[in-house]
Scaffold this motif. Structure first.
Motif, PDB file in Angstrom:
ATOM      1  N   ARG A   1       0.874  -1.185   0.000  1.00 14.48           N
ATOM      2  CA  ARG A   1       0.000   0.000   0.000  1.00 14.48           C
ATOM      3  C   ARG A   1       0.909   1.232   0.000  1.00 14.48           C
ATOM      4  O   ARG A   1       1.923   1.270   0.706  1.00 14.48           O
ATOM      5  CB  ARG A   1      -0.894   0.058   1.244  1.00 14.48           C
ATOM      6  CG  ARG A   1      -1.647  -1.221   1.567  1.00 14.48           C
ATOM      7  CD  ARG A   1      -3.064  -1.205   1.081  1.00 14.48           C
ATOM      8  NE  ARG A   1      -3.716  -2.490   1.399  1.00 14.48           N
ATOM      9  CZ  ARG A   1      -5.023  -2.666   1.442  1.00 14.48           C
ATOM     10  NH1 ARG A   1      -5.852  -1.670   1.172  1.00 14.48           N
ATOM     11  NH2 ARG A   1      -5.532  -3.860   1.709  1.00 14.48           N
ATOM     12  N   ALA A   2       0.519   2.256  -0.772  1.00 16.21           N
ATOM     13  CA  ALA A   2       1.342   3.461  -0.858  1.00 16.21           C
ATOM     14  C   ALA A   2       0.457   4.691  -1.006  1.00 16.21           C
ATOM     15  O   ALA A   2      -0.621   4.629  -1.607  1.00 16.21           O
ATOM     16  CB  ALA A   2       2.299   3.363  -2.042  1.00 16.21           C
ATOM     17  N   VAL A   3       0.935   5.802  -0.455  1.00 16.94           N
ATOM     18  CA  VAL A   3       0.263   7.090  -0.592  1.00 16.94           C
ATOM     19  C   VAL A   3       1.193   7.971  -1.419  1.00 16.94           C
ATOM     20  O   VAL A   3       2.303   8.288  -0.978  1.00 16.94           O
ATOM     21  CB  VAL A   3      -0.045   7.710   0.776  1.00 16.94           C
ATOM     22  CG1 VAL A   3      -0.846   8.993   0.602  1.00 16.94           C
ATOM     23  CG2 VAL A   3      -0.815   6.723   1.663  1.00 16.94           C
ATOM     24  N   LEU A   4       0.743   8.353  -2.614  1.00 14.19           N
ATOM     25  CA  LEU A   4       1.637   8.915  -3.618  1.00 14.19           C
ATOM     26  C   LEU A   4       1.225  10.311  -4.069  1.00 14.19           C
ATOM     27  O   LEU A   4       0.036  10.595  -4.258  1.00 14.19           O
ATOM     28  CB  LEU A   4       1.678   8.003  -4.846  1.00 14.19           C
ATOM     29  CG  LEU A   4       2.044   6.535  -4.605  1.00 14.19           C
ATOM     30  CD1 LEU A   4       1.940   5.749  -5.909  1.00 14.19           C
ATOM     31  CD2 LEU A   4       3.444   6.414  -4.007  1.00 14.19           C
ATOM     32  N   PHE A   5       2.222  11.141  -4.287  1.00  9.24           N
ATOM     33  CA  PHE A   5       2.069  12.384  -5.030  1.00  9.24           C
ATOM     34  C   PHE A   5       2.272  12.074  -6.509  1.00  9.24           C
ATOM     35  O   PHE A   5       3.230  11.382  -6.877  1.00  9.24           O
ATOM     36  CB  PHE A   5       3.127  13.397  -4.614  1.00  9.24           C
ATOM     37  CG  PHE A   5       2.819  14.189  -3.377  1.00  9.24           C
ATOM     38  CD1 PHE A   5       2.814  15.578  -3.404  1.00  9.24           C
ATOM     39  CD2 PHE A   5       2.578  13.559  -2.164  1.00  9.24           C
ATOM     40  CE1 PHE A   5       2.562  16.323  -2.262  1.00  9.24           C
ATOM     41  CE2 PHE A   5       2.323  14.279  -1.026  1.00  9.24           C
ATOM     42  CZ  PHE A   5       2.310  15.672  -1.071  1.00  9.24           C
ATOM     43  N   GLY A   6       1.405  12.612  -7.356  1.00  9.64           N
ATOM     44  CA  GLY A   6       1.670  12.642  -8.782  1.00  9.64           C
ATOM     45  C   GLY A   6       2.294  13.980  -9.123  1.00  9.64           C
ATOM     46  O   GLY A   6       3.230  14.436  -8.467  1.00  9.64           O
ATOM     47  N   THR A   7       1.770  14.633 -10.150  1.00  2.82           N
ATOM     48  CA  THR A   7       2.157  15.993 -10.514  1.00  2.82           C
ATOM     49  C   THR A   7       0.881  16.800 -10.700  1.00  2.82           C
ATOM     50  O   THR A   7      -0.220  16.319 -10.421  1.00  2.82           O
ATOM     51  CB  THR A   7       2.973  16.005 -11.825  1.00  2.82           C
ATOM     52  OG1 THR A   7       2.160  15.444 -12.881  1.00  2.82           O
ATOM     53  CG2 THR A   7       4.261  15.204 -11.686  1.00  2.82           C
ATOM     54  N   ILE A   8       1.012  18.020 -11.228  1.00  2.00           N
ATOM     55  CA  ILE A   8      -0.182  18.836 -11.480  1.00  2.00           C
ATOM     56  C   ILE A   8      -0.986  18.291 -12.663  1.00  2.00           C
ATOM     57  O   ILE A   8      -2.109  18.722 -12.880  1.00  2.00           O
ATOM     58  CB  ILE A   8       0.185  20.306 -11.746  1.00  2.00           C
ATOM     59  CG1 ILE A   8       0.966  20.454 -13.057  1.00  2.00           C
ATOM     60  CG2 ILE A   8       0.944  20.908 -10.571  1.00  2.00           C
ATOM     61  CD1 ILE A   8       1.117  21.886 -13.547  1.00  2.00           C
ATOM     62  N   HIS A   9      -0.414  17.334 -13.388  1.00  2.02           N
ATOM     63  CA  HIS A   9      -0.995  16.891 -14.649  1.00  2.02           C
ATOM     64  C   HIS A   9      -2.048  15.812 -14.431  1.00  2.02           C
ATOM     65  O   HIS A   9      -1.737  14.698 -13.995  1.00  2.02           O
ATOM     66  CB  HIS A   9       0.112  16.388 -15.570  1.00  2.02           C
ATOM     67  CG  HIS A   9       1.241  17.357 -15.697  1.00  2.02           C
ATOM     68  ND1 HIS A   9       2.422  17.214 -14.986  1.00  2.02           N
ATOM     69  CD2 HIS A   9       1.356  18.498 -16.421  1.00  2.02           C
ATOM     70  CE1 HIS A   9       3.226  18.219 -15.280  1.00  2.02           C
ATOM     71  NE2 HIS A   9       2.613  19.012 -16.144  1.00  2.02           N
ATOM     72  N   LYS A  10      -3.287  16.124 -14.763  1.00  2.00           N
ATOM     73  CA  LYS A  10      -4.419  15.223 -14.506  1.00  2.00           C
ATOM     74  C   LYS A  10      -4.282  13.900 -15.253  1.00  2.00           C
ATOM     75  O   LYS A  10      -4.478  12.825 -14.677  1.00  2.00           O
ATOM     76  CB  LYS A  10      -5.712  15.935 -14.892  1.00  2.00           C
ATOM     77  CG  LYS A  10      -6.973  15.121 -14.684  1.00  2.00           C
ATOM     78  CD  LYS A  10      -8.211  15.902 -15.108  1.00  2.00           C
ATOM     79  CE  LYS A  10      -8.178  16.215 -16.587  1.00  2.00           C
ATOM     80  NZ  LYS A  10      -9.456  16.761 -17.105  1.00  2.00           N
ATOM     81  N   ALA A  11      -3.939  13.955 -16.525  1.00  2.00           N
ATOM     82  CA  ALA A  11      -3.893  12.730 -17.324  1.00  2.00           C
ATOM     83  C   ALA A  11      -2.799  11.788 -16.845  1.00  2.00           C
ATOM     84  O   ALA A  11      -3.003  10.569 -16.725  1.00  2.00           O
ATOM     85  CB  ALA A  11      -3.690  13.076 -18.796  1.00  2.00           C
TER      86      ALA A  11
ATOM     87  N   THR B   1      -1.445  11.641 -13.870  1.00  2.00           N
ATOM     88  CA  THR B   1      -1.748  11.132 -12.532  1.00  2.00           C
ATOM     89  C   THR B   1      -2.841  10.060 -12.603  1.00  2.00           C
ATOM     90  O   THR B   1      -2.802   9.067 -11.857  1.00  2.00           O
ATOM     91  CB  THR B   1      -2.158  12.278 -11.603  1.00  2.00           C
ATOM     92  OG1 THR B   1      -1.146  13.307 -11.646  1.00  2.00           O
ATOM     93  CG2 THR B   1      -2.294  11.805 -10.172  1.00  2.00           C
ATOM     94  N   THR B   2      -3.782  10.224 -13.501  1.00  2.00           N
ATOM     95  CA  THR B   2      -4.798   9.188 -13.720  1.00  2.00           C
ATOM     96  C   THR B   2      -4.151   7.898 -14.219  1.00  2.00           C
ATOM     97  O   THR B   2      -4.542   6.788 -13.819  1.00  2.00           O
ATOM     98  CB  THR B   2      -5.844   9.690 -14.731  1.00  2.00           C
ATOM     99  OG1 THR B   2      -6.451  10.884 -14.225  1.00  2.00           O
ATOM    100  CG2 THR B   2      -6.916   8.643 -14.976  1.00  2.00           C
TER     101      THR B   2
END
Length: 429
Positions: free
Chosen positions: A124-134, A136-137
């Protein structure tokens, strides 16, 4: 025994309480669906003749939980770690994250990152993506495809950010809500999380807006708190009306009003710690990052004693190790330095304590996760430590074998992984 049941035999090691090591040697665990029905020395009546997966003398521990990592930073892991936080962000991290407007590039990095999470036993992980919606999806989709559990955040940044990573407040809120609506019900084990990068990168209007989204969609929140002394001074300049850094998040409804994780928490004052404890805000302790970026030695024992829930984070790429087992070892080492500079007043961590932080401590953010107690979701790693033996018969105790795996083992020692009752194989992407 139902069709959705399984029985596993092995040497189970887990921590029902902080610092409490429970060892069930040569025992059976019964899993009904995704949850533990019971752990038994002998199978109870009704299970005779049932199929048993027998891992023999292997160690079985709960799956490892990473409460804080930046998935896009996997690409710049191990670089710029002779800098402090802000210069490191400006010279290495922000230029890398700007590339994630290209979904093809992002997917290539994210596939490697998710595969390494699986490889090193992070279930299990809690992750930051970036500002980019696509992009991160796409990260969420890969995590779900691998069978891992997690929260993934589309990052929010509308001030004090490089041009390539700057959003308008309206666009940030619109993209975040669209991201939430698109993903909130898509996967069973992977969900969105509201993610202001940190106070300096988010205007008051943005913080208020994303807090509203967290409440509207009943979502948790993640961010950073009191990592670096220069960062803290910057926050004080930006928000002189607030008593402290934590008070800024609290003012805007991002500090425990919904389940919240704050990474680092190195330089908090007593009032901030009291507010964290009152609001049950989680601390993600990231010992590799805290030393790599010269941020400081976090008062983790004090936080735990104050009633603050604590888990461990790799903080890729401020931290350079994906392995939460290695993070456990580093947490012990850093705590020994803290013990020394406290005049031997703040006790250093033991292996049972850091195992708790890496499993049930962080796992509690997901609910009943991180233990082999009845009712808990069955997340587990099966560890073949025979390569670590130094004599025939492996004469070490089970507790010592666990310690040796944490300090000198590697991904090759992990021979099976389970998440929510299901065995997950190596991702095929």
């Amino acid at each position: 025994m139902g069709n959705n049941s399984k029985i596993i035999k092995g040497n189970f090691i887990f921590t029902p309480g902080f610092g409490e090591l429970k060892i069930a040697a040569a025992s059976f665990i019964v899993i009904e669906g995704k949850r533990v029905k019971g752990l038994y020395r002998q199978l109870p009546a009704g299970y005779e003749g049932s199929l048993v997966t027998d891992y023999q003398d292997k160690l079985i521990i709960p799956g490892l939980v990473d409460l804080h990592a930046h998935a896009p930073q996997f690409a710049n892991r191990g670089m710029g770690l002779d800098l402090e936080l802000i210069p490191w962000l400006e010279q290495y991290t922000f230029p890398e994250e700007a590339k994630y407007n290209d979904v093809v590039y992002a997917a290539g990095v994210y596939k490697k990152f998710v595969r390494e999470l699986w490889q090193w036993g992070t279930t299990r992980a809690v992750l930051f993506g970036t500002i980019h919606k696509a992009a991160t999806t796409r990260l969420m989709a890969l995590l779900a495809q691998a069978g891992l559990g997690g929260y993934v955040g589309k990052v929010n940044m509308d001030r004090n950010s490089p041009a390539a990573l700057s959003e308008t407040t309206a666009q940030s809120l619109a993209d975040t809500e669209a991201f939430i609506q698109d993903t909130i019900d898509r996967y069973e084990l992977v969900k969105p999380i509201v993610t202001p990068r940190f106070v300096p990168s988010c205007t008051p209007a943005l913080m208020s807006g994303i807090a509203g989204l967290a409440q509207k969609y009943n979502l948790p929140v993640q961010s950073h708190l009191a990592e670096n002394t220069r960062e803290i001074a910057w926050v004080r300049e930006l928000h002189p009306e607030c008593p402290h850094y934590a008070g800024v998040y609290h003012k805007f409804g991002l500090f425990g009003q919904q389940p919240t994780i704050m990474a680092h928490c190195i330089h908090n004052d007593a009032a901030e710690l009291a507010l964290m404890a009152k609001n049950k805000v989680y601390m993600a302790h990231c010992p590799y990052s805290n030393t790599n970026l010269a941020s400081g030695l976090a008062p983790v024992r004090r936080c735990i004693d104050s009633g603050i829930p604590v888990g461990l984070g790799s903080d890729i790429a401020g931290g350079h190790e994906v392995s939460i087992a290695k993070v456990m070892a580093m947490a012990v080492q850093v705590s020994k330095l803290k013990w020394l500079i406290s005049g031997r007043q703040e006790p250093f961590f033991t292996i049972p304590e850091v195992l708790y932080l890496a499993t049930k401590g962080g796992g509690s953010f997901f609910g009943q996760v991180g233990s082999f107690e009845e009712g808990y979701e069955f997340d587990a790693l099966v560890i073949d430590d025979s390569s670590l033996a130094v004599a025939a018969g492996n004469p070490f105790t089970l507790a010592d074998r666990l310690s040796r795996f944490i300090y000198i083992g590697n991904d090759k020692n992990i021979i099976a992984r389970y998440v929510a009752g299901r065995k997950i194989e190596e991702p095929q992407f």
